[in-house]
Design a protein around this motif. Structure first.
Motif, PDB file in Angstrom:
ATOM      1  N   PRO A   1      -6.826  13.051  -3.206  1.00 39.04           N
ATOM      2  CA  PRO A   1      -5.562  12.672  -2.329  1.00 39.04           C
ATOM      3  C   PRO A   1      -5.317  13.098  -0.875  1.00 39.04           C
ATOM      4  N   ILE A   2      -5.366  12.940   0.121  1.00 40.89           N
ATOM      5  CA  ILE A   2      -5.077  13.260   1.563  1.00 40.89           C
ATOM      6  C   ILE A   2      -3.911  13.769   1.960  1.00 40.89           C
TER       7      ILE A   2
ATOM      8  N   SER B   1       0.676  -1.356   0.043  1.00 38.67           N
ATOM      9  CA  SER B   1       0.268  -0.066   0.028  1.00 38.67           C
ATOM     10  C   SER B   1       0.757   0.925   0.036  1.00 38.67           C
ATOM     11  N   GLY B   2       0.268   2.632  -0.218  1.00 37.01           N
ATOM     12  CA  GLY B   2       1.161   3.866  -0.194  1.00 37.01           C
ATOM     13  C   GLY B   2      -0.127   4.879  -0.558  1.00 37.01           C
ATOM     14  N   ALA B   3      -0.272   5.569  -0.283  1.00 41.56           N
ATOM     15  CA  ALA B   3      -1.478   7.203  -0.230  1.00 41.56           C
ATOM     16  C   ALA B   3      -1.135   8.101  -0.980  1.00 41.56           C
ATOM     17  N   LEU B   4      -1.924   8.256  -2.247  1.00 39.84           N
ATOM     18  CA  LEU B   4      -1.433   9.777  -3.154  1.00 39.84           C
ATOM     19  C   LEU B   4      -2.489  10.988  -1.692  1.00 39.84           C
TER      20      LEU B   4
ATOM     21  N   LEU C   1       2.529  10.089  -4.248  1.00 43.05           N
ATOM     22  CA  LEU C   1       2.239   8.645  -3.468  1.00 43.05           C
ATOM     23  C   LEU C   1       3.093   8.570  -2.149  1.00 43.05           C
ATOM     24  N   VAL C   2       3.508   8.173  -1.070  1.00 42.76           N
ATOM     25  CA  VAL C   2       4.146   7.849  -0.094  1.00 42.76           C
ATOM     26  C   VAL C   2       3.972   6.833   0.006  1.00 42.76           C
TER      27      VAL C   2
ATOM     28  N   GLY D   1      -7.610  12.194  11.958  1.00 43.16           N
ATOM     29  CA  GLY D   1      -7.573  13.452  11.382  1.00 43.16           C
ATOM     30  C   GLY D   1      -8.167  13.958  10.268  1.00 43.16           C
ATOM     31  N   GLY D   2      -8.143  13.662   9.075  1.00 41.52           N
ATOM     32  CA  GLY D   2      -7.334  13.283   8.002  1.00 41.52           C
ATOM     33  C   GLY D   2      -6.390  13.807   7.201  1.00 41.52           C
ATOM     34  N   GLN D   3      -5.657  13.805   8.206  1.00 38.51           N
ATOM     35  CA  GLN D   3      -4.102  13.869   8.153  1.00 38.51           C
ATOM     36  C   GLN D   3      -3.415  12.599   8.011  1.00 38.51           C
ATOM     37  N   LEU D   4      -2.651  12.240   6.908  1.00 35.94           N
ATOM     38  CA  LEU D   4      -1.535  10.856   6.671  1.00 35.94           C
ATOM     39  C   LEU D   4      -0.494  11.793   7.199  1.00 35.94           C
TER      40      LEU D   4
END
Length: 255
Positions: A119-120, A43-46, A52-53, A201-204
């Protein structure tokens, strides 16, 4: 007798009394990305249309790697997916436990934002002990059990204070200021997916480093503490974002 009848009904309907209830509501994590590099999936995060991270362990190593956005069931074509080639991978170097475990991954084409792909936000603060967060990824949520990726899983986990986390470490791990822990004895903290996304809280706030909760449910799992890497991430993205959609080779960059 009633229990036997219930088990019989569940068996006839194909259900199970132990059915996994940790599956995310479909497409409730539009920033979640499935990275496939050969047979490996993680997995990763956009974080914006290009980037991505993910963790060092999930960072793609070949130019044939694909990032799949808008996924829920990775075994089916749901009509919501965007499959985009990976153009560039920049790990935070050096990677050597207990130093750093993260990588930035640039897409060959920008993502198209819609209701399934968003994105996040990067962290504007660091997570606090006791804060309730969400971890999401594909993989097993049962300690010491492997499971082929299928549906996106979500867990609610508390952030754990540093000393409690340190006390749970096995002998081969050492504490780093780049770590944050979540899960533990009072929470279902097992999600065995390298790069699983920690959101508060909506943050990565993290990507999975060590899934200690999948070895022993009493232990919290370890995530990269992304609030410590904001300047590095922004510097890399500012200097490597293309002005055209042409792909660039995979590379690395020093912190």
């Amino acid at each position: 007798m009633e229990l036997l009848l219930l088990l019989l009904v569940l068996g006839l309907t194909g259900a199970s009394p132990l059915e996994d209830n940790k599956v995310c509501p479909p497409h409730s994590r539009p920033w979640q990305v499935s990275l496939q590099d050969g047979r490996r999936r993680c997995s990763g995060a956009l974080v914006n249309k290009w980037w991505l991270v993910t963790s060092a362990a999930c960072a793609p190593t070949s130019t044939s790697a694909i990032a799949s956005l808008g996924e829920h069931d990775v075994t089916a074509d749901e009509g919501t997916e965007q499959h985009i080639a990976v153009a560039e991978v920049i790990p935070h170097s050096p990677y050597r436990s207990p130093l750093h475990s993260l990588a930035l991954v640039r897409l060959a084409q920008p993502a198209r934002f819609d209701q399934h792909v968003q994105p996040i936000g990067l962290p504007a603060r660091c997570p606090q002990p006791g804060e309730s967060c969400s971890v999401s990824g594909w993989g097993s949520t049962v300690p010491n059990q492997n499971e082929s990726p299928k549906l996106l899983k979500c867990l609610t986990v508390p952030v754990v204070d540093d000393q409690t986390c340190i006390n749970s470490f096995p002998g081969y791990l050492f504490w780093s200021l780049g770590m944050v822990c979540a899960g533990g004895a009072d929470a279902a903290g097992c999600l065995n997916d390298k790069g699983a996304v920690l959101e508060c809280g909506g943050q990565l706030q993290g990507v999975q480093w060590f899934s200690l909760g999948c070895q022993n449910a009493a232990n919290p799992s370890v995530y990269t503490k992304l609030c410590k890497y904001i300047e590095w991430m922004r510097r890399v993205m500012d200097s490597h974002t293309p002005t055209t959609t042409s792909a660039r080779p995979m590379t690395s960059a020093n912190p």
